[in-house]
Design an enzyme around this catalytic site. Structure first.
Site, PDB file in Angstrom:
ATOM      1  N   ASP A  55       1.463   6.489   6.054  1.00  0.00           N
ATOM      2  CA  ASP A  55       0.313   4.845   5.259  1.00  0.00           C
ATOM      3  C   ASP A  55       1.456   4.826   3.694  1.00  0.00           C
ATOM      4  OD1 ASP A  55      -1.879   3.729   5.738  1.00  0.00           O
ATOM      5  OD2 ASP A  55      -3.157   5.627   4.466  1.00  0.00           O
ATOM      6  N   LYS A 107     -10.166  12.687   8.204  1.00  0.00           N
ATOM      7  CA  LYS A 107     -10.067  11.915   9.327  1.00  0.00           C
ATOM      8  C   LYS A 107      -9.687  13.559  10.769  1.00  0.00           C
ATOM      9  CE  LYS A 107      -7.188   8.707   7.455  1.00  0.00           C
ATOM     10  NZ  LYS A 107      -7.517   7.422   8.592  1.00  0.00           N
ATOM     11  N   GLU A 152      -9.361   3.871   1.727  1.00  0.00           N
ATOM     12  CA  GLU A 152      -8.971   4.143   0.373  1.00  0.00           C
ATOM     13  C   GLU A 152      -7.967   3.345  -0.234  1.00  0.00           C
ATOM     14  OE1 GLU A 152      -7.915   5.343   3.254  1.00  0.00           O
ATOM     15  OE2 GLU A 152      -5.927   5.154   2.702  1.00  0.00           O
ATOM     16  N   LYS A 188       0.670  -1.165   0.410  1.00  0.00           N
ATOM     17  CA  LYS A 188      -0.156  -0.171  -0.308  1.00  0.00           C
ATOM     18  C   LYS A 188       1.264   1.245   0.010  1.00  0.00           C
ATOM     19  CE  LYS A 188      -3.215   3.074   2.576  1.00  0.00           C
ATOM     20  NZ  LYS A 188      -4.572   2.763   3.871  1.00  0.00           N
ATOM     21  N   ASP A 210     -11.946   7.207   3.435  1.00  0.00           N
ATOM     22  CA  ASP A 210     -11.506   7.148   4.063  1.00  0.00           C
ATOM     23  C   ASP A 210     -10.397   5.249   4.362  1.00  0.00           C
ATOM     24  OD1 ASP A 210      -8.929   7.540   5.522  1.00  0.00           O
ATOM     25  OD2 ASP A 210     -10.118   7.706   7.711  1.00  0.00           O
ATOM     26  N   ARG A 239      -7.818  -0.118   0.082  1.00  0.00           N
ATOM     27  CA  ARG A 239      -8.457  -0.897  -0.309  1.00  0.00           C
ATOM     28  C   ARG A 239      -8.789  -0.886  -1.907  1.00  0.00           C
ATOM     29  NH1 ARG A 239     -12.993  -1.287   4.361  1.00  0.00           N
ATOM     30  NH2 ARG A 239     -11.162  -0.928   5.124  1.00  0.00           N
ATOM     31  N   ASP A 267      -2.431  10.247   4.240  1.00  0.00           N
ATOM     32  CA  ASP A 267      -4.127  10.244   4.044  1.00  0.00           C
ATOM     33  C   ASP A 267      -4.543  10.259   4.403  1.00  0.00           C
ATOM     34  OD1 ASP A 267      -6.539   8.356   4.071  1.00  0.00           O
ATOM     35  OD2 ASP A 267      -5.957   6.753   4.845  1.00  0.00           O
TER      36      ASP A 267
HETATM   37  N1  BES Z   1      -4.530   4.161   6.545  1.00  0.00           N
HETATM   38  C1  BES Z   1      -5.518   4.360   7.233  1.00  0.00           C
HETATM   39  C2  BES Z   1      -5.780   3.132   8.440  1.00  0.00           C
HETATM   40  C3  BES Z   1      -4.655   3.194  10.006  1.00  0.00           C
HETATM   41  C4  BES Z   1      -5.229   3.731  10.678  1.00  0.00           C
HETATM   42  C5  BES Z   1      -3.090   3.289   9.917  1.00  0.00           C
HETATM   43  C6  BES Z   1      -4.331   3.340  11.514  1.00  0.00           C
HETATM   44  C7  BES Z   1      -1.851   3.291  10.492  1.00  0.00           C
HETATM   45  C8  BES Z   1      -2.636   3.318  11.585  1.00  0.00           C
HETATM   46  C9  BES Z   1      -6.887   3.283   6.232  1.00  0.00           C
HETATM   47  O1  BES Z   1      -6.910   4.116   5.570  1.00  0.00           O
HETATM   48  C10 BES Z   1      -8.065   4.330   6.989  1.00  0.00           C
HETATM   49  O2  BES Z   1      -8.359   4.628   6.912  1.00  0.00           O
HETATM   50  N2  BES Z   1      -9.235   2.818   7.571  1.00  0.00           N
HETATM   51  C11 BES Z   1     -10.045   3.045   7.801  1.00  0.00           C
HETATM   52  C12 BES Z   1     -11.145   2.621   7.186  1.00  0.00           C
HETATM   53  C13 BES Z   1     -12.637   2.767   7.881  1.00  0.00           C
HETATM   54  C14 BES Z   1     -12.778   3.455   6.812  1.00  0.00           C
HETATM   55  C15 BES Z   1     -13.807   1.219   7.113  1.00  0.00           C
HETATM   56  C16 BES Z   1     -10.139   2.993   9.642  1.00  0.00           C
HETATM   57  O3  BES Z   1      -9.248   1.646  10.007  1.00  0.00           O
HETATM   58  O4  BES Z   1     -10.805   3.726   9.930  1.00  0.00           O
HETATM   59 ZN    ZN Z   2      -4.684   4.683   4.630  1.00  0.00          ZN
HETATM   60 MN    MN Z   3      -7.408   6.219   4.686  1.00  0.00          MN
END
Ligand code: BES
Ligand code: ZN
Ligand code: MN
Length: 497
Positions: free
Chosen positions: A280, A269, A341, A257, A339, A343, A262
């Protein structure tokens, strides 16, 4: 550059700045030839346990100025993990004394049959514990280069130990490189910056390289990846490194990834901690680090490395909740949250790389906060569709020191990412099990019968605290050593074996 080598020299006669001496919890300190050591250790409650250390004296004279005792824990439990941590502790503590040259007597041979693995781990811990991300600290007083010369003491030199040291050096360099990439801020590390790094790697190691711009990606139909990229002024770069050695025994694809930042996009966020999202792209950093090691070690395994680099920003061109995207595979995705993103970028990267027909695919991604909730800050989550490949990855992780724990991918949870208006939704409709539903989303884009493992590295990617051989406020380089050990295992084991 830090010089590191093997020596049979005794701590008592070493003439450098410092000696770090490992002791087990059963080591008789009176036999180390240092007057008063037993009493001093007693006074400081030093018992030789793992993680303990103390400066036995600062002599400011010769032969060496400082003697650091480092606890190695129980002799019977001494292995690569304890060795890596002890060596890193030693390197860290010697910074306090501004030591430049040191002898590390950390008992590799006490591990018996495992001495080579332990020696590799000692080299990794020493070199990684010794390096710090300081390039943007301009105050010279705060900057210190660390140890410039380290001698690892062994009772007897051998070709096997020399080879193990070489492997440890390569793994440390590769992990250090991944750490630098992950720590580098997003105003510097853009998709194009990463492409340039890939060009350097390709030149150095003779990899084939393709860097696809938006146009080329659009031609391939990467509608999911490109949607994520559209809100940023930094154009995306899709990076494909190819390593094709003669006589390859196995063909592996690694996907990282690569979100250079992000922000969450339109589903933005909260401000607190958003800066951590510069990391990220840690999955792609791990892939780059692993490729650097592979270029140096030249195992007989074909490797395709793919990184869909982009930035998730809420610019005027940004994709929105409600959008329906057509991925490279032809499958459509309803965006419920911009968010989620990572995937989306991985859906197209997985589709792309499987056209190379690899025997196995491993992806690494800082994919979900849910994985951090489940496993805490040290462990990555492993999911996949093939237990033998999962077992191989788990074994590689164990050998490498990366903490990894398998999570299930129950088909029954697929219902949570169903949607009425497209083939799949990019977010679960329930709050729970977010690491798993993300894994299930990815599995939608994996070909029937193709062994695949997904590593959610969101927890360990960026460190809040010092621990093992990693440092606070820096990327950890998680995944590099797991990937390299996995590749070496597919090449018929490490060369040293
Ligand atoms: N990059 C984040 C996940 C993340 C969170 C990485 C904390 C490192 C530390 C990812 O893109 C994300 O924002 N995921 C969301 C998914 C949700 C919106 C379904 C999440 O985990 O809140
Ligand atoms: Zn992310
Ligand atoms: Mn995200």
């Amino acid at each position: 550059m830090t010089q590191i080598g093997l020596t049979v020299e005794k701590p008592e006669t070493f003439r450098g700045d410092a000696v770090a001496r490992g002791v087990f919890d059963d080591t008789d300190l009176s036999r180390l030839g240092v007057p008063g050591l037993t009493d001093q250790a007693k006074k400081l409650r030093f018992k030789g346990g793992a993680g303990e250390s103390f400066f036995a004296f600062d002599r400011f004279g010769s032969p060496s100025k400082h003697l650091l005792l480092v606890g190695l824990g129980k002799r019977s439990e001494y292995g690569p993990a304890a060795a890596r941590a002890a060596a890193a502790t030693a390197a860290r503590r010697l910074r306090e004394r501004f030591a430049s040259t040191a002898l590390f007597a950390l008992e590799a041979e006490a591990a018996g049959r495992r001495a080579p693995v332990v020696l590799s781990a000692l080299a990794e811990g020493t070199l990684l514990g010794n390096r710090r991300f300081q390039k943007y600290v301009t105050d010279k007083e705060r900057r210190f280069e660390g140890l410039s010369g380290i001698s690892l003491r062994v009772a007897r030199k051998s070709a096997v130990l020399q080879e193990a040291l070489g492997l440890g050096k390569v793994l440390a360099d590769a992990t250090g490189y991944a750490r630098e990439l992950a720590t580098e801020p997003a105003n510097v590390l853009t998709p194009e910056f990463m492409a340039e790094e890939a060009r350097k790697l390709a030149r150095r190691h003779g990899f084939e390289l393709k860097v696809l711009d938006e146009k080329a990606c659009a031609k391939l139909g990467m509608g999911a990846y490109l949607a994520v990229a559209r809100g940023s002024h930094h154009p995306p770069r899709f990076i494909h490194l190819r390593y094709r050695p003669k006589g390859a025994k196995f063909h592996i694809a690694v996907v990282g990834k690569g979100l250079t930042f992000d922000s969450g996009g339109i589903s933005i966020k909260p401000a607190d901690g958003m800066g951590a999202m510069k990391s990220d792209m840690s999955g792609s950093a791990a892939v780059m680090g692993a490729m650097a090691a592979i270029g140096a070690l030249k195992p007989k395994v074909a490797v395709d490395a793919v990184m869909a680099m982009c930035e998730n920003m809420p610019g005027g061109g940004a994709y929105r909740p409600g959008d329906i995207l057509t991925s490279m595979s032809g499958k459509t995705i309803e965006v419920l949250n911009t968010d989620a993103e990572g995937r989306l970028t991985l859906a197209d990267a997985l589709c792309y790389v499987q056209r190379q027909k690899p025997d196995a695919v491993v992806d690494l991604a800082t994919l979900t906060g849910a994985c951090v909730v489940a496993l805490g800050p040290d462990f990555s989550g492993a999911m996949g569709n093939d237990q033998p490949l999962l077992d191989a990855v788990l074994a590689a992780a164990k050998e490498s020191g990366d903490d990894l724990w398998q999570l299930p991918l129950p088909a029954a949870y697929r219902k949570y990412i169903k949607t009425d208006v497209a083939d799949v939704a990019n977010m679960s409709r329930i709050r729970w099990g977010g690491a798993i539903t993300a894994g299930l989303f990815l599995s939608t884009f994996v070909d029937e019968g193709r062994p695949w493992v997904h590593l959610d590295i969101a927890g360990p990617a960026l460190r809040d605290d010092d621990g093992g051989d990693a440092h606070r406020a820096e990327g950890s380089g998680v995944g590099v050593r797991t990937l390299v050990h996995l590749v070496l295992s597919k090449a018929g084991g490490p060369r040293k074996a």
